[in-house]
Design an enzyme around this catalytic site. Structure first.
Site, short mmCIF file in Angstrom:
data_model
loop_
_atom_site.label_atom_id
_atom_site.label_comp_id
_atom_site.label_asym_id
_atom_site.label_seq_id
_atom_site.Cartn_x
_atom_site.Cartn_y
_atom_site.Cartn_z
N PHE A 126 -23.01 31.33 12.02
CA PHE A 126 -24.43 31.42 12.54
C PHE A 126 -25.25 30.25 12.18
O PHE A 126 -25.10 29.83 11.03
CB PHE A 126 -24.93 32.86 11.94
CG PHE A 126 -26.18 33.11 12.83
CD1 PHE A 126 -26.13 34.08 13.87
CD2 PHE A 126 -27.56 32.94 12.16
CE1 PHE A 126 -27.17 34.38 14.51
CE2 PHE A 126 -28.49 33.06 12.99
CZ PHE A 126 -28.56 33.92 14.07
N ASP A 198 -20.44 35.35 4.37
CA ASP A 198 -21.63 35.83 5.12
C ASP A 198 -21.22 37.06 5.54
O ASP A 198 -20.30 37.12 6.55
CB ASP A 198 -22.33 34.95 5.97
CG ASP A 198 -23.66 35.35 6.36
OD1 ASP A 198 -23.76 36.43 6.74
OD2 ASP A 198 -24.27 34.52 6.93
N TYR A 223 -31.10 44.21 8.59
CA TYR A 223 -31.68 44.76 9.86
C TYR A 223 -30.45 45.14 10.85
O TYR A 223 -30.93 45.64 11.83
CB TYR A 223 -32.69 44.11 10.25
CG TYR A 223 -32.40 42.61 10.36
CD1 TYR A 223 -31.66 42.02 11.50
CD2 TYR A 223 -33.00 41.60 9.43
CE1 TYR A 223 -31.40 40.71 11.58
CE2 TYR A 223 -32.60 40.16 9.56
CZ TYR A 223 -31.97 39.76 10.78
OH TYR A 223 -31.62 38.46 10.74
N LYS A 224 -29.40 44.54 10.38
CA LYS A 224 -28.18 44.74 11.70
C LYS A 224 -27.75 46.34 11.51
O LYS A 224 -28.29 47.38 11.75
CB LYS A 224 -27.33 43.70 11.56
CG LYS A 224 -28.05 42.43 11.93
CD LYS A 224 -27.15 41.21 11.68
CE LYS A 224 -27.73 39.71 12.23
NZ LYS A 224 -27.31 38.69 11.78
N ARG A 372 -22.80 40.44 25.06
CA ARG A 372 -22.09 40.97 23.94
C ARG A 372 -22.41 42.46 23.80
O ARG A 372 -23.62 42.85 23.94
CB ARG A 372 -23.03 40.17 22.78
CG ARG A 372 -22.31 40.13 21.28
CD ARG A 372 -22.91 39.36 20.55
NE ARG A 372 -24.42 39.41 20.01
CZ ARG A 372 -24.90 39.22 18.88
NH1 ARG A 372 -24.23 38.63 18.26
NH2 ARG A 372 -26.08 39.53 18.83
C1 LIG Z 1 -28.22 37.35 11.77
C2 LIG Z 1 -27.51 36.47 11.00
C3 LIG Z 1 -28.36 35.79 9.77
C4 LIG Z 1 -29.89 35.71 10.09
O1 LIG Z 1 -30.59 35.23 9.12
P1 LIG Z 1 -32.06 35.57 8.79
O2 LIG Z 1 -32.22 34.60 7.88
O3 LIG Z 1 -32.08 36.90 8.94
O4 LIG Z 1 -32.70 35.08 10.03
C5 LIG Z 1 -27.70 34.68 9.18
N1 LIG Z 1 -26.38 34.59 9.12
C6 LIG Z 1 -25.58 35.23 10.11
C7 LIG Z 1 -23.95 34.99 9.92
C8 LIG Z 1 -26.03 36.30 10.74
O5 LIG Z 1 -25.29 36.82 11.64
#
Ligand SMILES: *Cc1c(COP(=O)(O)O)cnc(C)c1O
Length: 413
Positions: A126, A198, A223-224, A372
């Site tokens: 990400f 992560d 939040y996921k 997705r």
């Molecule tokens: C959703 C996600 C994030 C989100 O980071 P935020 O700081 O909450 O915006 C980071 N890394 C991964 C791999 C994600 O899937």
């Protein structure tokens, strides 16, 4: 073969079916985006309203002690621990995932083998994870933090004695491909590499074994799959063996050994508490806490089994019922290599997703061409899979996606 009858039978025997009633989900809505924003748990509404009325509204500042506000980053960490196979005390909740990437990479570089400064990651990560490392490079210099980003198929070949830190997102957020976390961690540590996972697309998606894999650091999202609400605080895991040997640069007062002595010198806490930074965001933590309560008695093996059945069924039904419409599976068919989402590539992916959303099947789109769909076993039924594919079939057969307004890209896709 997944027939409607078979799916209904699976629903009737589903040991997780009772959790659906925990969530506010409108009738007829099929929510396949809980991998991006979990839905609102009913108990969260009550919990946050109480936090506002009674705790903040009436008890005011006494709530830091009286209602345990001060301990929320620790208590919620202990609630996340069993979901990701960690011991109590090793997870702290706060800040965003992005900020926790920064803290963990900076901390890992501090304890990396001397002479090593390369952080290895992959192009599938990400992007914010890579951006945060680029920011760290600006701060401490590229000579102290070199970023090497390789294709996900090249990661293992690049685990060499030159690498200081490995940072990977366990599940590719575009395709849903899942790494073998245990094997890669072992391979990396055999070369003296510090390993950070992560878990944004893992925590609450399937069982994770942080302790068993001997992971050094992990970070993840509230939040996921954990349903903590939009922008919910994130979490950070630090293995016990590092707790008093490692420091992170955001040395705020809540990571201090005795914050209420108000001394001018920063002295880190003896534990993972040193990864807490500032005053906890209480209202957001209350929302996350309510979401986490639901998780406390979930059997993670049952969760994984249902997730794989749901994704298997969805793949099979799209490939059979929508066979002539040009969808290409982007997610591994191999169960062990799959997270809890399914992605299909299609040249009209964006308008098709808009048409699906208009028809109350909510997934999302990831550039350049991926539709997705996240499958969250706590509130997605087998019948939902059938109905979603049925609606997709109608959209394709009638070309309902072929409307100019469906081609207009919104800011959030
Ligand atoms: C959703 C996600 C994030 C989100 O980071 P935020 O700081 O909450 O915006 C980071 N890394 C991964 C791999 C994600 O899937």
């Amino acid at each position: 073969m997944y027939t409607l009858e078979k799916l209904q039978e699976l629903d009737a025997q589903d040991p997780l079916a009772r959790y659906r009633d925990e969530f506010e989900l409108a009738d007829g809505l099929i929510y396949l985006d809980g991998n991006s924003l979990g839905p609102l748990p009913k108990r969260t509404k009550e919990r946050v309203i109480k936090g506002i009325d009674v705790e903040w509204g009436t008890d005011l500042i006494t709530s830091w002690n009286k209602h345990g506000w001060m301990n929320k980053p620790h208590d919620l960490g202990d609630m996340i621990a069993p979901i990701v196979g960690a011991d109590k005390g090793t997870i702290k909740v706060g800040d965003s995932t992005s900020v926790n990437v920064f803290k963990s990479v900076a901390a890992a570089l501090k304890i990396a083998k001397s002479g090593r400064s390369i952080v290895l990651s992959d192009t599938a990560n990400f992007p914010t994870d890579l951006y945060m490392i680029q920011g760290l490079q600006e701060l401490i210099g590229k000579e102290n933090c070199e970023l090497k980003v390789v294709d996900e198929t090249e990661v293992e070949a690049n685990l060499t004695e030159e690498i200081a830190v490995l940072l990977l997102n366990e599940v590719n957020f575009r395709t849903g491909r899942k790494y073998d976390m245990h094997a890669i961690t072992q391979q990396a540590q055999a070369k003296g590499i510090i390993v950070i996972w992560d878990l944004c697309h893992s925590a609450g998606a399937f069982p994770v074994d942080l302790k068993g894999t001997n992971t050094d650091f992990a970070i993840g999202c509230g939040y996921k799959y954990l349903n903590g609400g939009p922008g919910a605080p994130a979490f950070i895991y630090v293995a016990d063996r590092h707790k008093d040997a490692v420091i992170q640069p955001l040395s705020g007062w809540h990571g201090h050994k005795s914050p209420f002595e108000f001394s001018t010198e920063y002295v880190p806490s003896d534990t993972q508490t040193r990864f807490v930074v500032g005053t906890p965001p209480v209202l957001s933590l209350l929302a996350l806490e309510a979401g986490l309560e639901i998780w406390q008695d979930v059997d993670m093996q049952q969760l994984r089994e249902k997730s794989l059945n749901l994704t298997d069924a969805f793949i099979e039904l799209v490939e059979t019922r929508c066979a002539e419409y040009g969808f290409t599976l982007a997610t591994p068919r191999e169960r062990a290599q799959r997270g809890s989402q399914v992605s299909f590539a299609h040249k009209d992916g964006y308008p098709i997703m808009q048409a699906l959303i208009a028809d109350k099947v909510i997934g999302d789109f990831r550039a350049p061409n991926l539709l997705r769909f996240g499958f969250t076993p706590l509130y997605t039924s087998y019948q939902d899979v059938w109905d979603a594919v049925e609606r997709l079939h109608v959209i394709m057969a009638d070309k309902k996606y072929d409307k100019p307004e469906y081609r207009v890209k919104a800011a959030v896709t």
